[in-house]
Design a protein around this motif. Structure first.
Motif, short mmCIF file in Angstrom:
data_model
loop_
_atom_site.label_atom_id
_atom_site.label_comp_id
_atom_site.label_asym_id
_atom_site.label_seq_id
_atom_site.Cartn_x
_atom_site.Cartn_y
_atom_site.Cartn_z
N TYR A 208 15.98 1.90 14.38
CA TYR A 208 15.89 3.35 14.25
C TYR A 208 16.38 3.79 12.86
N PRO A 209 15.56 3.63 11.84
CA PRO A 209 15.96 4.06 10.49
C PRO A 209 15.93 5.58 10.38
N THR A 210 16.61 6.08 9.36
CA THR A 210 16.60 7.51 9.07
C THR A 210 16.16 7.70 7.62
N VAL A 235 14.35 12.72 9.08
CA VAL A 235 13.23 12.19 9.84
C VAL A 235 13.67 10.88 10.49
N SER A 236 13.65 10.85 11.84
CA SER A 236 14.06 9.67 12.58
C SER A 236 13.52 9.78 14.00
N ASP A 237 13.29 8.64 14.66
CA ASP A 237 12.85 8.65 16.05
C ASP A 237 13.97 9.12 16.98
N ILE A 238 15.20 9.06 16.53
CA ILE A 238 16.33 9.48 17.35
C ILE A 238 16.69 10.94 17.10
N TYR A 239 16.74 11.33 15.85
CA TYR A 239 17.15 12.69 15.51
C TYR A 239 16.46 13.16 14.24
#
Length: 317
Positions: A208-210, A235-239
């Protein structure tokens, strides 16, 4: 082989003779989150630290989180004017209230949210690399016109490593204890206005890179008082989020700065606010290198920002 070695030594000599913009007053990244393109200066040790408090309220998870923490940074100008070694980190404590109907649960967590060691290197300084415009003796309009070269920014690159240890609740499952961070940094100085842009890739080898982009605009109202506004896109899949910061800094002496700032966002998953205050302090061990120039029969020494004629009679004695 010999040709390669000579070329390498020549490149090193150019790099280590290049001079960046060492400033007589402290050059701090606070109170924004972005990094400026310029290093603090050779042999300058600088501390940047502060405290923050805020709240996250998530409309889908029905959570209300109070946040208290401290951020810190240590910067050092190493070997040359254009290289900076740094360490940035933050410790955060959270108290979360989960409300589902009539049932309420409370959770707490506290740990280091960030610890990153890195280096910043100035690749291009337009204030030294581009030839200064000469006045046009035949056209007042040409002298007063817009100079396109002022749009060319200083450019730096940053590379670092994030470190986590023990059982850290801010780490995702399967996340490595060491992960990379990299950034491209640009900076434009327009008199009392400074624009800094950061393009960041954080933990880009992890699941999960940011990725982030930041733009910080600072305006010096007086030589001691400045205000800033900052936008940060995550921009991230987590937040993913859009964050807006604003604040002010006040200079107390040439080596000490106070600052305050605030943060808000524009969504409710979660909605966020935060306030912060901090200090920046430098230990200035910077010294201008001696520069000697023959001018007719006189000899000059460059010291502390000015040329001083040497007294040869005293030297002989």
């Amino acid at each position: 082989m010999l040709k390669t070695t000579v070329s390498f030594l020549f490149i090193l000599s150019v790099i280590f003779q290049t001079r960046a913009q060492y400033t007589e007053t402290i050059n701090s990244n606070r109170p924004g989150e972005s990094q400026g393109a310029f290093a603090v200066g050779k042999n300058v040790l600088q501390l940047e630290a502060g405290g923050f408090m805020g709240n996250d309220n998530h409309s889908l998870f029905y959570t209300d989180t109070d946040i208290l923490g401290a951020s810190y940074g240590l910067r050092f100008g190493f070997l040359t004017e254009i290289l900076e070694l740094n360490f940035f980190g933050a410790f955060q404590q959270e108290k979360t209230l989960l409300s589902r109907g009539a049932v309420e649960e409370e959770f707490e967590r506290a740990n280091f949210k960030q610890n990153t060691i890195g280096a910043k290197f100035l690749l291009f300084d337009p204030y030294r690399s581009l030839e200064e415009d000469k006045p046009n003796l035949y056209s007042w309009k040409a002298n007063q016109g817009f100079r396109w070269k002022t749009l060319v920014p200083a450019i730096s690159v940053y590379a670092g490593a994030n470190f986590s240890w023990w059982d850290n609740p801010y780490m995702f499952e399967g996340e490595s204890f060491i992960s990379p961070k990299a950034a491209i940094i640009t900076q434009n100085n327009w008199g009392r206005w400074v624009l800094v842009i950061n393009i960041i890739a954080d933990k880009f080898t992890e699941e999960y890179p940011t990725y982030a982009g930041m733009a910080t605009l600072t305006h010096a109202i007086t030589p001691k008082f400045a205000v800033f506004g900052e936008y940060q896109g995550l921009v991230s899949d987590i937040y993913a989020d859009d964050l807006f910061r604003g604040g002010a800094a006040y200079l107390i002496g040439k080596d000490f700065q106070l600052d305050i700032s605030g943060l808000i966002n524009v969504k409710d998953t979660p909605s966020r606010w935060q306030v912060a205050a901090g200090i920046s302090y430098r230990i200035d061990m910077h010294k201008d290198e001696e520069y000697i120039e023959e001018d007719g029969e006189s000899r000059w020494r460059y010291e502390e920002g000015e040329f001083i004629e040497k007294d040869e009679s005293n030297e002989e004695n």
